[in-house]
Design a protein around this motif. Structure first.
Motif, PDB file in Angstrom:
ATOM      1  N   UNK A   1       3.570   6.576  -5.363  1.00  0.00           N
ATOM      2  CA  UNK A   1       3.606   6.395  -6.986  1.00  0.00           C
ATOM      3  C   UNK A   1       2.734   7.518  -6.867  1.00  0.00           C
ATOM      4  N   UNK A   2       1.557   6.590  -6.901  1.00  0.00           N
ATOM      5  CA  UNK A   2       0.060   7.484  -7.132  1.00  0.00           C
ATOM      6  C   UNK A   2       0.463   9.525  -7.278  1.00  0.00           C
ATOM      7  N   UNK A   3       0.616   9.607  -5.060  1.00  0.00           N
ATOM      8  CA  UNK A   3       1.070  10.713  -4.908  1.00  0.00           C
ATOM      9  C   UNK A   3       2.096  11.961  -5.876  1.00  0.00           C
ATOM     10  N   UNK A   4       3.109  10.920  -5.890  1.00  0.00           N
ATOM     11  CA  UNK A   4       4.305  12.015  -6.575  1.00  0.00           C
ATOM     12  C   UNK A   4       3.930  11.801  -8.174  1.00  0.00           C
TER      13      UNK A   4
ATOM     14  N   UNK B   1      -4.937   7.547  -1.061  1.00  0.00           N
ATOM     15  CA  UNK B   1      -4.415   6.285  -1.894  1.00  0.00           C
ATOM     16  C   UNK B   1      -5.069   5.104  -1.383  1.00  0.00           C
ATOM     17  N   UNK B   2      -4.502   5.492   0.220  1.00  0.00           N
ATOM     18  CA  UNK B   2      -4.543   4.071   1.413  1.00  0.00           C
ATOM     19  C   UNK B   2      -5.495   3.967   1.208  1.00  0.00           C
ATOM     20  N   UNK B   3      -6.405   4.371   1.520  1.00  0.00           N
ATOM     21  CA  UNK B   3      -8.186   4.732   2.100  1.00  0.00           C
ATOM     22  C   UNK B   3      -8.865   4.140   1.015  1.00  0.00           C
TER      23      UNK B   3
ATOM     24  N   UNK C   1       1.353  16.123  -1.287  1.00  0.00           N
ATOM     25  CA  UNK C   1       1.386  14.735  -1.295  1.00  0.00           C
ATOM     26  C   UNK C   1       1.145  13.665  -0.713  1.00  0.00           C
ATOM     27  N   UNK C   2       1.585  13.868   1.227  1.00  0.00           N
ATOM     28  CA  UNK C   2       1.199  13.607   1.919  1.00  0.00           C
ATOM     29  C   UNK C   2      -0.906  12.599   1.800  1.00  0.00           C
ATOM     30  N   UNK C   3      -1.628  13.901   1.304  1.00  0.00           N
ATOM     31  CA  UNK C   3      -2.299  14.093   1.917  1.00  0.00           C
ATOM     32  C   UNK C   3      -3.491  13.088   0.819  1.00  0.00           C
ATOM     33  N   UNK C   4      -2.915  13.063  -0.538  1.00  0.00           N
ATOM     34  CA  UNK C   4      -2.702  12.003  -1.480  1.00  0.00           C
ATOM     35  C   UNK C   4      -2.239  11.003  -1.246  1.00  0.00           C
TER      36      UNK C   4
ATOM     37  N   UNK D   1       1.092  -1.147  -0.364  1.00  0.00           N
ATOM     38  CA  UNK D   1      -0.065   0.086   0.033  1.00  0.00           C
ATOM     39  C   UNK D   1       0.778   1.509  -0.203  1.00  0.00           C
ATOM     40  N   UNK D   2       1.891   1.443   1.204  1.00  0.00           N
ATOM     41  CA  UNK D   2       2.808   2.428   0.888  1.00  0.00           C
ATOM     42  C   UNK D   2       3.513   2.409  -0.463  1.00  0.00           C
TER      43      UNK D   2
END
Length: 275
Positions: free
Chosen positions: A140-143, A172-174, A165-168, A134-135
């Motif tokens: 990757x998605x956030x970047x 994505x994890x959720x 970036x952290x918000x994304x 998940x991490x």
């Protein structure tokens, strides 16, 4: 009646192709990237948007139809043609991107390649490493959706950039958890996904915590309280789908409805901005 049946069958066939070709997930990534454009009031970067769309299609089709033994048999001529066209669009768009954008995109591409490597006696793909699937996907998605647009505009990163970036990452994890709940009986036990490790209820609580983090970061990123409304709407929708996730969910619950949440977020942001 015959024509109506034929039309329904055609629509169903096109819908299956839309999902199986990874077009839906590519539009989800584009939606999150567009949110970054709106947040920073960036000018539209057509080459970058084409690159992100085509790279997402290529990466997900590679994972789904090459790296995954279970779905190799479902690869057909239309999917091959679509993947080839996407690869062509990727090559053409690359020539119009900034060097630093290409450098980070290359690193993310290499990470994706290592992620999907099949098991062998030398090295297992990153997705088989316990606890990190998940991490890796979220990072990757956030970047892609936050860092690449700013790099291509040559905007320096600041604290707000990393908040976004952290918000994304949290988002994505959720929104990955419904997929992991669906696949809990098919994923290798060595992967130690969130539902495998914490159970379905525990995974939903972790996802809820991630969405709470999305809302908190929205507060830190917002210039006015009203700016938070679209994010809160998207987070509430994601929370509903998260808690409705089950092992025996419908065929398109995750692959269509959950994957459509970024589009709902973008739509609410556009409508709220217009209002």
């Amino acid at each position: 009646l015959y024509l109506s049946i034929k039309l329904v069958l055609l629509i169903a066939k096109l819908f299956r192709f839309y999902i199986q070709s990874s077009t839906h997930v590519a539009l989800a990534v584009l939606s999150l990237s567009t949110l970054t454009h709106l947040h920073y009031d960036l000018s539209w970067q057509s080459a970058l948007l084409v690159f992100v769309f085509c790279a997402t299609v290529g990466a997900y089709n590679f994972i789904r139809y090459y790296a995954s033994l279970q779905t190799k048999a479902s690869l057909n001529t239309p999917l091959l043609v679509f993947s080839f066209i996407s690869a062509l669009g990727l090559v053409l768009s690359v020539t119009r991107l900034a060097f630093q954008t290409l450098l980070i995109a290359l690193l993310l591409g290499l990470m994706s390649l290592v992620y999907v490597l099949p098991r062998n006696r030398f090295f297992d793909g990153l997705r088989y490493l316990p606890y990190v699937k998940s991490i890796i996907v979220a990072a990757c998605w956030a970047s892609v959706v936050v860092l690449l647009p700013l790099l291509n505009h040559q905007i320096e990163f600041d604290r707000a950039t990393w908040f976004l970036w952290l918000q994304m990452v949290f988002w994505t994890i959720a929104t990955m958890i419904p997929f992991e709940i669906r696949d809990i009986n098919h994923d290798s036990e060595s992967m130690k996904t969130i539902p495998q490790t914490f159970g379905i209820r525990g995974a939903k609580m972790i996802g809820s915590l991630m969405l709470f983090g999305v809302a908190v970061l929205s507060y830190l990123l917002s210039l006015e309280y009203d700016d938070m409304v679209p994010t809160l709407i998207a987070s509430i929708l994601a929370l509903v789908f998260l808690w409705k996730s089950t092992l025996n969910q419908s065929a398109y619950f995750a692959s269509f409805w959950v994957e459509a949440l970024p589009m709902a977020w973008l739509l609410s942001a556009v409508v709220w901005k217009w209002i």
